[in-house]
Motif scaffolding. Structure first.
Motif, PDB file in Angstrom:
ATOM      1  N   ASN A  40       0.847  -1.193   0.000  1.00 44.88           N
ATOM      2  CA  ASN A  40       0.000   0.000   0.000  1.00 44.88           C
ATOM      3  C   ASN A  40       0.880   1.238   0.000  1.00 44.88           C
ATOM      4  N   VAL A  41       0.523   2.231  -0.810  1.00 46.57           N
ATOM      5  CA  VAL A  41       1.305   3.471  -0.904  1.00 46.57           C
ATOM      6  C   VAL A  41       0.367   4.647  -0.668  1.00 46.57           C
ATOM      7  N   LEU A  42       0.530   5.312   0.471  1.00 46.33           N
ATOM      8  CA  LEU A  42      -0.292   6.473   0.797  1.00 46.33           C
ATOM      9  C   LEU A  42       0.544   7.731   0.679  1.00 46.33           C
ATOM     10  N   ILE A  43       0.176   8.590  -0.272  1.00 46.89           N
ATOM     11  CA  ILE A  43       0.800   9.903  -0.450  1.00 46.89           C
ATOM     12  C   ILE A  43      -0.085  10.924   0.254  1.00 46.89           C
ATOM     13  N   PHE A  44       0.519  11.788   1.065  1.00 42.84           N
ATOM     14  CA  PHE A  44      -0.299  12.740   1.821  1.00 42.84           C
ATOM     15  C   PHE A  44       0.475  14.013   2.118  1.00 42.84           C
ATOM     16  N   GLU A  45      -0.271  15.046   2.484  1.00 38.78           N
ATOM     17  CA  GLU A  45       0.329  16.296   2.952  1.00 38.78           C
ATOM     18  C   GLU A  45      -0.367  16.716   4.236  1.00 38.78           C
ATOM     19  N   ASN A  46       0.441  16.991   5.256  1.00 44.02           N
ATOM     20  CA  ASN A  46      -0.042  17.677   6.453  1.00 44.02           C
ATOM     21  C   ASN A  46       0.420  19.128   6.351  1.00 44.02           C
ATOM     22  N   LYS A  47      -0.517  20.058   6.387  1.00 44.62           N
ATOM     23  CA  LYS A  47      -0.166  21.465   6.195  1.00 44.62           C
ATOM     24  C   LYS A  47      -0.760  22.305   7.324  1.00 44.62           C
ATOM     25  N   GLY A  48       0.103  23.067   7.995  1.00 40.89           N
ATOM     26  CA  GLY A  48      -0.371  24.021   8.978  1.00 40.89           C
ATOM     27  C   GLY A  48      -0.059  23.638  10.411  1.00 40.89           C
ATOM     28  N   VAL A  49       0.265  24.637  11.212  1.00 39.93           N
ATOM     29  CA  VAL A  49       0.559  24.396  12.629  1.00 39.93           C
ATOM     30  C   VAL A  49      -0.678  23.901  13.359  1.00 39.93           C
ATOM     31  N   GLU A  50      -1.869  24.191  12.821  1.00 40.07           N
ATOM     32  CA  GLU A  50      -3.105  23.782  13.480  1.00 40.07           C
ATOM     33  C   GLU A  50      -3.226  22.269  13.602  1.00 40.07           C
TER      34      GLU A  50
END
Length: 348
Positions: free
Chosen positions: A146-156
């Motif tokens: 399984n390949v999960l591409i993701f972005e976490n953006k922001g200090v929140e």
């Protein structure tokens, strides 16, 4: 209000979501998600993702420009994890397995002050090609399922490094969410003469009339009928395609373009560089379920943590205890708000 105090079935996750639009009007004295919008430097010599900077492991980043990927120095998964003897799994109450896999870091730009909303169209399209090349490479690797591409953006949402970047977790197992999504799509195909769950959802008259944010030649942006987050949206292709690996150059270009317009919508809606969790849901790549994987349709999900410009969505007692999410914004209203935003007015 039509659609309020209503449970809606999430067909991909096979669970109920509660729509409770009145809860958004509660008196609020909790934490406020304000943003100082400080101007970041173009290059930060203390940022281990910037070009020419020495990372914690002693390696020096090249003087890269544009999209750039490398192995995570502090991975959550590794093929260096020892294989465990079968005897450790004899107690069914204390089962274990090695956390094999690979973690990658994807820098979107050499500029420390950039976002995917602010880079050029050509740079955004290069990011989409990085998604494709990384998925192709990792999904072909022995042991990856399984390949999960993701972005976490922001200090929140707890991001500690504000350099524009995403990540990849390529796992030696199919994740819980991917297993659930695969089972749902395969079951739908069996019950509907091979038809695609996501394609049917996209073509549904209510989706087309009430939940559509943007529709172009190859992709649509929709608010899902059972959205779990106040302004959650999905990018769904107009043809059944299992992953970014199978997309043409034209599809990759348009995916990049529509992606950028959508993150600009969020910036305009929340009046800031908006925090977000972005997930590219590509088909699993394990061999044990190849037939079911063929029924998987790619989609890209945005899950912004804000319910309005100043309030965060928290998963507290009921939601954590029940796993039934309460959405305080009716999806049809969220779609209408997003649809009315003119992305041409966006300014960095």
């Amino acid at each position: 209000m039509s659609g309020n105090w209503q449970r809606r079935w999430h067909p991909l996750l096979m669970q109920w979501v509660l729509i409770s639009a009145r809860s958004a009007a509660r008196p609020w004295s909790g934490a406020m998600a304000t943003s100082s919008q400080q101007t970041a430097a173009v290059h930060d010599p203390d940022c281990y993702l910037c070009p020419r900077v020495t990372r914690a492991n002693g390696q020096v980043n090249p003087d890269y420009q544009g999209a750039y990927a490398f192995d995570n120095d502090f991975p959550s998964l590794s093929f260096d994890a020892p294989a465990e003897a079968s005897s450790t799994n004899e107690n069914e109450l204390h089962r274990t397995a090695p956390a094999h896999g690979e973690c990658r870091v994807l820098c979107w730009s050499e500029r420390h002050d950039a976002t995917l909303a602010s880079i050029t169209q050509a740079e955004m399209r290069a990011v989409a090609r990085l998604w494709q090349s990384e998925y192709r490479s990792l999904s072909a690797r022995k042991g990856i399922e399984n390949v999960l591409i993701f972005e976490n953006k922001g200090v929140e949402i707890g991001v500690s490094n504000l350099h524009p970047h995403g990540q990849i977790y390529a796992t030696a197992f199919v994740t819980d969410t991917a297993s659930r999504m695969r089972d749902a799509q395969a079951a739908h195909a069996r019950e509907h003469a091979g038809e695609s769950l996501l394609q049917n959802l996209l073509q549904d008259p209510h989706t087309q009339s009430e939940l559509m944010v943007e529709k172009n030649a190859l992709f649509s942006v929709i608010v899902p009928f059972a959205a779990r987050f106040a302004y959650e949206t999905w990018i769904v292709p107009h043809r059944h395609v299992s992953s970014v690996a199978d997309m043409s150059d034209a599809e990759l270009d348009e995916l990049a373009d529509v992606y950028q317009r959508q993150v600009r919508r969020y910036d305009l809606l929340f009046r800031r560089s908006a925090p977000n969790i972005t997930l590219l849901h590509n088909a699993p790549c394990d061999t044990a379920h190849q037939a079911d994987n063929l029924h998987w349709c790619f989609h890209l999900a945005f899950q912004p943590p804000l319910r309005d410009p100043e309030k965060l969505k928290f998963l507290a007692g009921f939601e954590s205890g029940s796993n039934n999410i309460v959405n305080p914004v009716q999806p049809e209203q969220a779609a209408q708000q997003l649809r009315q935003i003119d992305t041409d007015t966006w300014q960095s």
